[in-house]
Design a protein around this motif. Structure first.
Motif, mmCIF file in Angstrom:
data_model
loop_
_atom_site.group_PDB
_atom_site.id
_atom_site.type_symbol
_atom_site.label_atom_id
_atom_site.label_comp_id
_atom_site.label_asym_id
_atom_site.label_seq_id
_atom_site.Cartn_x
_atom_site.Cartn_y
_atom_site.Cartn_z
ATOM 1 N N UNK A 126 0.812 -1.216 0.000
ATOM 2 C CA UNK A 126 0.000 0.000 0.000
ATOM 3 C C UNK A 126 0.848 1.269 0.000
ATOM 4 N N UNK A 127 1.934 1.253 0.764
ATOM 5 C CA UNK A 127 2.808 2.431 0.865
ATOM 6 C C UNK A 127 4.258 1.976 0.937
ATOM 7 N N UNK A 128 5.129 2.754 0.307
ATOM 8 C CA UNK A 128 6.558 2.475 0.344
ATOM 9 C C UNK A 128 6.994 1.575 -0.798
ATOM 10 N N UNK A 129 8.198 1.042 -0.668
ATOM 11 C CA UNK A 129 8.703 0.073 -1.632
ATOM 12 C C UNK A 129 9.493 -0.963 -0.854
ATOM 13 N N UNK A 130 9.480 -2.178 -1.378
ATOM 14 C CA UNK A 130 10.217 -3.253 -0.741
ATOM 15 C C UNK A 130 10.647 -4.252 -1.794
ATOM 16 N N UNK B 54 16.761 0.200 5.192
ATOM 17 C CA UNK B 54 15.438 -0.128 5.723
ATOM 18 C C UNK B 54 14.542 1.109 5.768
ATOM 19 N N UNK B 55 13.266 0.908 5.460
ATOM 20 C CA UNK B 55 12.307 2.006 5.392
ATOM 21 C C UNK B 55 10.919 1.476 5.758
ATOM 22 N N UNK B 56 10.024 2.366 6.192
ATOM 23 C CA UNK B 56 8.676 1.911 6.543
ATOM 24 C C UNK B 56 7.852 1.536 5.310
ATOM 25 N N UNK B 57 7.014 0.513 5.484
ATOM 26 C CA UNK B 57 6.072 0.100 4.450
ATOM 27 C C UNK B 57 4.743 -0.231 5.108
ATOM 28 N N UNK B 58 3.699 -0.138 4.313
ATOM 29 C CA UNK B 58 2.372 -0.585 4.732
ATOM 30 C C UNK B 58 1.948 -1.636 3.731
ATOM 31 N N UNK B 59 1.615 -2.841 4.260
ATOM 32 C CA UNK B 59 1.300 -3.967 3.393
ATOM 33 C C UNK B 59 0.103 -4.712 3.944
#
Length: 152
Positions: A77-81, A138-143
């Motif tokens: 939903x948000x960020x990249x991974x 490392x970074x925040x994500x919403x999944x």
């Protein structure tokens, strides 16, 4: 494994009634109404979802996981991974499959795919996957993870 953008979710309705229901729900879901970490029931134990708000991890802290009873639909939903991927049987088991938790862990060489917000992927029992891998720092994500029960 399937990887695509959420705008193309309808292409995969042919995977079966449960997948269609899961994908239709996923596209219409309001993540702001979900509590991170809590199970959201869509169709009893056949289809349910969980929202995760986490930080990605360095590759060396990540490991492949696999399931037998459920397919995963993981929607960023948000960020990249990055997502690690390997076929079951190609890398060694690190934690044997637990049928109660429907999960086992593997490690070894794996390929990596990059996901951006608005993308999803579907994995079946032969698809080992390492979600939440950092593509850089490392970074925040919403999944959102939607579990779809497979036929016995």
């Amino acid at each position: 494994m399937v990887i695509d953008r959420v705008k193309n979710a309808a292409v995969y309705y042919g995977l079966g009634e449960r997948f269609q229901k899961a994908l239709e729900w996923m596209v219409q879901a309001d993540p702001s109404s979900m509590v991170p970490g809590e199970k959201c029931t869509i169709d009893g134990e056949n289809i349910f979802a969980t929202l995760f708000e986490v930080d990605t991890l360095p590759r060396e802290e990540s490991q492949l996981e696999g399931h037998k009873r459920y397919a995963d639909i993981q929607y960023l939903l948000e960020g990249s991974e990055c997502v690690g991927y390997a076929q079951n049987g190609t890398v060694p088991v690190t934690v044997p499959y637990d049928p109660q938790k429907d999960i086992g862990f593997w490690n070894g060489d794996w390929d990596t795919l990059k996901l951006e917000a608005g993308m999803f992927y579907i994995v079946w029992p032969d698809d080992l996957h390492a979600p939440r891998v950092a593509c850089g720092a490392p970074a925040p994500v919403k999944r959102m993870v939607v579990k779809v029960k497979l036929d016995p």
